[in-house]
Design a protein around this motif. Structure first.
Motif, PDB file in Angstrom:
ATOM      1  N   ALA A 119       0.831  -1.208   0.000  1.00  0.00           N
ATOM      2  CA  ALA A 119       0.000   0.000   0.000  1.00  0.00           C
ATOM      3  C   ALA A 119       0.867   1.260   0.000  1.00  0.00           C
ATOM      4  O   ALA A 119       0.571   2.232  -0.696  1.00  0.00           O
ATOM      5  N   ASP A 120       1.958   1.243   0.772  1.00  0.00           N
ATOM      6  CA  ASP A 120       2.868   2.392   0.794  1.00  0.00           C
ATOM      7  C   ASP A 120       3.473   2.633  -0.586  1.00  0.00           C
ATOM      8  O   ASP A 120       3.596   3.770  -1.042  1.00  0.00           O
ATOM      9  N   LYS A 121       3.844   1.545  -1.261  1.00  0.00           N
ATOM     10  CA  LYS A 121       4.429   1.663  -2.597  1.00  0.00           C
ATOM     11  C   LYS A 121       3.412   2.200  -3.599  1.00  0.00           C
ATOM     12  O   LYS A 121       3.750   3.004  -4.478  1.00  0.00           O
ATOM     13  N   LEU A 122       2.152   1.768  -3.469  1.00  0.00           N
ATOM     14  CA  LEU A 122       1.109   2.254  -4.371  1.00  0.00           C
ATOM     15  C   LEU A 122       0.811   3.729  -4.129  1.00  0.00           C
ATOM     16  O   LEU A 122       0.616   4.497  -5.074  1.00  0.00           O
ATOM     17  N   ARG A 123       0.785   4.127  -2.866  1.00  0.00           N
ATOM     18  CA  ARG A 123       0.563   5.550  -2.565  1.00  0.00           C
ATOM     19  C   ARG A 123       1.655   6.421  -3.178  1.00  0.00           C
ATOM     20  O   ARG A 123       1.387   7.514  -3.688  1.00  0.00           O
ATOM     21  N   TYR A 126       1.318   6.372  -7.211  1.00  0.00           N
ATOM     22  CA  TYR A 126       0.183   7.102  -7.772  1.00  0.00           C
ATOM     23  C   TYR A 126      -0.089   8.415  -7.043  1.00  0.00           C
ATOM     24  O   TYR A 126      -1.216   8.921  -7.062  1.00  0.00           O
ATOM     25  N   LYS A 127       0.933   8.990  -6.435  1.00  0.00           N
ATOM     26  CA  LYS A 127       0.739  10.211  -5.652  1.00  0.00           C
ATOM     27  C   LYS A 127       0.284  11.403  -6.499  1.00  0.00           C
ATOM     28  O   LYS A 127      -0.313  12.349  -5.978  1.00  0.00           O
ATOM     29  N   HIS A 128       0.565  11.369  -7.798  1.00  0.00           N
ATOM     30  CA  HIS A 128       0.153  12.483  -8.664  1.00  0.00           C
ATOM     31  C   HIS A 128      -1.246  12.281  -9.245  1.00  0.00           C
ATOM     32  O   HIS A 128      -1.723  13.111 -10.015  1.00  0.00           O
ATOM     33  N   LYS A 129      -1.871  11.147  -8.908  1.00  0.00           N
ATOM     34  CA  LYS A 129      -3.275  10.860  -9.250  1.00  0.00           C
ATOM     35  C   LYS A 129      -3.538  10.750 -10.752  1.00  0.00           C
ATOM     36  O   LYS A 129      -4.692  10.834 -11.183  1.00  0.00           O
ATOM     37  N   ILE A 139     -10.171   5.730   0.400  1.00  0.00           N
ATOM     38  CA  ILE A 139      -9.733   4.669  -0.500  1.00  0.00           C
ATOM     39  C   ILE A 139      -9.337   5.243  -1.869  1.00  0.00           C
ATOM     40  O   ILE A 139      -9.854   6.274  -2.291  1.00  0.00           O
ATOM     41  N   SER A 140      -8.399   4.568  -2.526  1.00  0.00           N
ATOM     42  CA  SER A 140      -7.997   4.923  -3.882  1.00  0.00           C
ATOM     43  C   SER A 140      -8.049   3.684  -4.765  1.00  0.00           C
ATOM     44  O   SER A 140      -7.760   2.573  -4.311  1.00  0.00           O
ATOM     45  N   ARG A 156      -6.078   5.224   1.469  1.00  0.00           N
ATOM     46  CA  ARG A 156      -5.413   6.521   1.381  1.00  0.00           C
ATOM     47  C   ARG A 156      -4.547   6.772   2.612  1.00  0.00           C
ATOM     48  O   ARG A 156      -3.495   7.393   2.538  1.00  0.00           O
ATOM     49  N   SER A 157      -5.010   6.274   3.748  1.00  0.00           N
ATOM     50  CA  SER A 157      -4.321   6.507   5.009  1.00  0.00           C
ATOM     51  C   SER A 157      -3.200   5.506   5.230  1.00  0.00           C
ATOM     52  O   SER A 157      -3.316   4.331   4.855  1.00  0.00           O
TER      53      SER A 157
END
Length: 202
Positions: A119-123, A126-129, A139-140, A156-157
């Motif tokens: 989840a940390d790697k995905l955040r 995709y931080k620029h959305k 949720i994302s 998201r958290s």
């Protein structure tokens, strides 16, 4: 692509079983049992007590029934004291579904590898959305991977908390959208797999 027929359902092993199979009824209309033929240390099967029509099967029964299945799975996950576990469901031949009766697998992660930190790697990825198709404060959902329509659902958290009702709602939205987007020229919905990774009960 082949759709299930009523003939396929006549000898469904999830509709017909003996007391020796160790089947329990965690909620009305649902059952669970241990998969005896598995290489996984943990492999429980969660399933409704009757076969569903194809239309119901390919939408996993809708958001409410998805949430019910996840609540049953979460109850069993909590009994395994923090062991990393995956809840998965395969719909259709091409997704690896062997029987037309809806069934979720709750199983341990095979081998020593697991998805800790994903989840940390995905955040971060995709931080620029740019690839997000759904997101809110909880949720994302991001498009990615190597298969058509493949998505990643993640919290998201950094606490890793997502409500089961939110997960069920998002899964239902994705499945409904995919049925329209990837419907075959014969008018058939796409086969698909959903897999949810739980670590420390979250």
């Amino acid at each position: 692509q082949k759709m299930w027929s009523n003939v396929d359902r006549i000898q469904c092993p999830f509709c017909h079983f003996s007391e020796e199979d160790g089947v329990t009824s965690p909620r009305e209309g649902w059952r669970s049992k241990t998969n005896k033929f598995s290489v996984y240390d943990v492999n429980r099967i969660i399933f409704p007590d009757s076969c569903w029509a194809n239309e119901e099967l390919y939408k996993l029964g809708g958001a409410h029934k998805i949430e019910t299945a996840l609540k049953i799975a979460k109850g069993e996950i909590d009994s395994f004291a923090g062991v990393p576990l995956v809840v998965s469901v395969n719909i259709g031949f091409q997704a690896g579904q062997n029987y037309p009766h809806l069934h979720y697998h709750l199983q341990s992660v095979f081998g020593k590898k697991h998805a800790s930190g994903t989840a940390d790697k995905l955040r971060e990825l995709y931080k620029h959305k740019l690839n997000l198709v759904l997101f809110d404060e909880e949720i994302s959902v991001a498009v990615g991977g190597v298969r058509s329509g493949q998505c990643f659902i993640y919290p998201r958290s950094t606490s890793g908390d997502m409500s089961l009702s939110k997960i069920a709602s998002v899964v239902h939205r994705l499945v409904t959208h995919a049925k329209k987007k990837f419907r075959s020229i014969q008018g058939l919905p796409p086969d698909f797999t959903i897999a949810l990774y739980f670590e420390k009960g979250r």
